[in-house]
Design an enzyme around this catalytic site. Structure first.
Site, short mmCIF file in Angstrom:
data_model
loop_
_atom_site.label_atom_id
_atom_site.label_comp_id
_atom_site.label_asym_id
_atom_site.label_seq_id
_atom_site.Cartn_x
_atom_site.Cartn_y
_atom_site.Cartn_z
N HIS A 1 47.45 29.99 39.39
CA HIS A 1 47.28 29.60 37.97
C HIS A 1 47.60 30.79 37.08
CE1 HIS A 1 45.85 27.49 34.47
NE2 HIS A 1 45.08 28.52 34.16
N SER A 2 48.42 30.54 36.04
CA SER A 2 48.77 31.53 35.03
C SER A 2 49.40 32.76 35.70
CB SER A 2 47.54 31.89 34.19
OG SER A 2 47.88 32.53 33.00
N MET A 3 48.86 33.95 35.55
CA MET A 3 49.41 35.11 36.25
C MET A 3 49.51 34.85 37.75
SD MET A 3 47.90 39.03 36.53
CE MET A 3 46.67 38.64 37.78
N SER B 1 50.63 26.64 38.22
CA SER B 1 49.82 26.01 37.19
C SER B 1 49.72 26.91 35.97
CB SER B 1 48.41 25.75 37.77
OG SER B 1 47.48 25.44 36.77
#
Length: 247
Positions: free
Chosen positions: A89-91, A117
């Site tokens: 997720h994200s990073m 994500s």
């Protein structure tokens, strides 16, 4: 287990395995709810980056590639655990992607699926993130939906900001390098009100695999995952079943 991985329950033979990569500022336990939602069919191993929780005395690594190198080595060493998928997720999506690329350099060594994500595709993201000061980081947390109660907790901020600052350096330094598309299928997930990741940007992830992928959009902002964990777990379970990981 390695210092890099945390598991939220005893491993069970012949279950599917999902390796999860946290977002900036987060630790392995950010995936506890998803692990519970996926149990008992799917084992979740969550990556614990240096510099947080039980690894707080370790220096954070400076780039997504350096983190991916370490995690890929751990996953190669645990190859006997059987097929697996990655979720970031994200990073964490960028690091999961770079980890998959490294694992695929060896025949049969890569994941069966990659879930990304709350993150734009690598070429869209490249060097787009500024490195703000502490006030700017707090403003960014507020924009992404962090509660005012958490932002007002000075002790919590004092503990969190150094980790977040290090992670933003990872994001800012990220530079996509051209290379072959993944052999693993990709599922790109995002919130329909995410200020960082428009649906069109998430869809561009699908260009990074030779296998047709899919996008899944959920109600919510950048941290939609916390509000939609049951729905996300269902989507992950269905795509793992299609990939031959879950039964």
């Amino acid at each position: 287990m390695s210092t890099w991985l945390r598991r939220f329950g005893p491993p069970v033979e012949h279950r599917a395995r999902l390796v999860c990569f946290p977002h900036a500022g987060a630790a392995a336990d950010s995936y506890l709810d998803l692990a519970r939602a996926l149990a008992p069919e799917i084992d979740v191993d969550a990556v614990q980056y240096p510099g947080r929780q039980d690894r707080r005395d370790e220096e954070p690594l400076g780039t997504a590639g350096e983190i991916a190198d370490e995690v890929a080595a751990v996953l190669r060493a645990s190859g006997g655990d059987g097929p697996f998928a990655l979720f970031g997720h994200s990073m964490g999506a960028l690091i999961a992607y770079e980890t998959a690329r490294r694992l695929e350099r060896e025949p049969g060594g890569g994941p069966l699926r990659l879930f990304v994500s709350g993150q734009t595709a690598p070429r869209v993201h490249e060097r787009r993130t500024d490195l703000p000061g502490d006030d700017g980081l707090v403003d960014e947390l507020r924009r992404l939906g962090t509660s005012e109660a958490a932002l007002a907790d000075e002790a919590l901020l004092a503990m969190s900001l150094p980790v977040l600052r290090a992670d933003y350096r990872v994001l800012r330094s990220y530079a996509w390098a051209d290379g072959p598309p993944l052999r693993a299928g990709i599922t790109a997930l995002c919130g329909d009100a995410d200020p960082l990741t428009a649906t069109g940007d998430a869809e561009r992830w699908l260009q990074h695999s030779v296998i047709p992928g899919r996008t899944r959009t959920f109600p919510g902002g950048h941290f939609y995952l916390g509000e939609q964990v049951t729905e996300v777990a269902g989507a992950v379970r269905r795509d793992l079943l299609r990939a031959g990981l879950a039964g």
